[in-house]
Scaffold this motif. Structure first.
Motif, short mmCIF file in Angstrom:
data_model
loop_
_atom_site.label_atom_id
_atom_site.label_comp_id
_atom_site.label_asym_id
_atom_site.label_seq_id
_atom_site.Cartn_x
_atom_site.Cartn_y
_atom_site.Cartn_z
N ARG A 22 0.83 -1.21 0.00
CA ARG A 22 0.00 0.00 0.00
C ARG A 22 0.86 1.26 0.00
O ARG A 22 0.52 2.26 -0.64
N ARG A 24 2.06 2.62 -3.27
CA ARG A 24 1.07 3.36 -4.06
C ARG A 24 1.02 4.84 -3.68
O ARG A 24 0.38 5.63 -4.36
N ALA A 59 -5.50 4.98 -1.90
CA ALA A 59 -4.39 4.17 -1.40
C ALA A 59 -4.53 3.90 0.09
O ALA A 59 -4.18 2.81 0.57
#
Length: 314
Positions: free
Chosen positions: A13, A16, A58
């Motif tokens: 994550r 991103r 995100a």
């Protein structure tokens, strides 16, 4: 968390996210609107909106409250903002250290973003005379945000108007450095400008411009209740102006009156300050600091503030 191994899911994550998005988010909150933040960042408003939306995607949370006129952060947004500032602050410190040009920001002070005070300028000048080698690090921000930074130790001290935001911790120490009575600020062309003193019935005819409540809820309520205390139901203009200068600009254009105290800002020639038959209230500014602060320069600054306050009373 900083010493723990990040899980693969969190790492995926994080990949991103971009540093640019964190900067955009902090600047958006600071400027209070997409349009103003986009101008400050030298990017288009659609680009800024897109980057914030990608950041929210995100993170998997909504950072902003949609459907409101003023820019408001969600609870998750408020929490994330504090961490973003810490991340950017630590990164900035690391970059300065690597450049070999790190400045010692030994005293972190919060100053209001909605009012300018000559008392703050003079106090800083006197402190510099006492400590010429110290360059205070100034952070301009709304009162609600400053209170949170003081609570968390992100600031060594901060200047807040009284009464203070409800979120400010009760054990904060303080020193009032300036106070003055409120006056009604009107266009010199207004028909009431020729009156020496304004009565309650005069004030009942006026439209008032106040700083938006989200910038300093308790101060907004204090001003509103002070007007109601005169026996009137004040008419408040719905605006999103966040500075004294913006309030005075509206008053100069004849769009309303505002409450100004002598000493908060220079009064243009096309405006007048009028006394009222019954006092509206007192505008006061105080320095606040956490009692557990370990900063050795804070004591010197607080001593300077006490001396300054004593001088002002003479």
């Amino acid at each position: 968390m900083s010493d723990a191994t990040l899980s693969p899911a969190i790492l995926r994550r994080m990949r991103r996210l971009s540093l640019r998005q964190l900067i955009y988010f902090v600047e958006l909150q600071h400027h209070g609107s997409f349009s103003r933040a986009a101008v400050a960042l030298a990017i288009s408003q659609p680009t800024l909106s897109q980057q914030i939306a990608q950041l929210e995607e995100a993170l998997g949370v909504a950072l902003l409250q949609r459907g409101t006129k003023l820019l408001r952060l969600s609870d998750d947004g408020e929490l994330f903002l504090v961490r973003c500032r810490r991340i950017l602050g630590m990164l900035g410190d690391a970059m300065e250290m690597l450049d070999g040009e790190r400045r010692t920001k030994t005293l972190r002070l919060g100053i209001p973003s909605y009012l300018s005070y000559s008392a703050v300028t003079e106090l800083l000048r006197q402190f510099r005379q006492r400590q010429p080698a110290v360059i205070p690090y100034l952070a301009e921000m709304p009162a609600e945000e400053m209170s949170q930074f003081l609570n968390e130790g992100e600031l060594d001290a901060g200047f807040l108007t009284l009464p203070t935001p409800a979120k400010l911790m009760e054990d904060m120490r303080s020193q009032t450095i300036w106070e003055a009575p409120y006056r009604v600020c009107l266009s010199r062309q207004h028909r009431l400008a020729s009156k020496k003193v304004l009565r309650a019935e005069d004030l009942a005819e006026l439209d008032f411009v106040l700083v938006p409540r989200d910038y300093h809820r308790t101060h907004y309520d204090y001003q509103l209740n002070a007007l109601k205390g005169l026996g009137i139901e004040p008419r408040i203009i719905d605006t999103d102006v966040s500075t004294t200068q913006s309030q005075m600009a509206l008053a100069a254009a004849g769009l309303g009156a505002c409450l100004i105290s002598p000493g908060t800002a220079a009064i243009p020639d096309d405006l007048v300050l009028k006394e009222t038959e019954a006092a509206i209230g007192t505008h006061a500014l105080a320095l606040f600091w956490p009692p557990a602060s370990k900063n050795p320069l804070l004591k010197s600054f607080c001593d300077c503030a006490r001396s300054f306050a004593a001088q002002a009373k003479r």
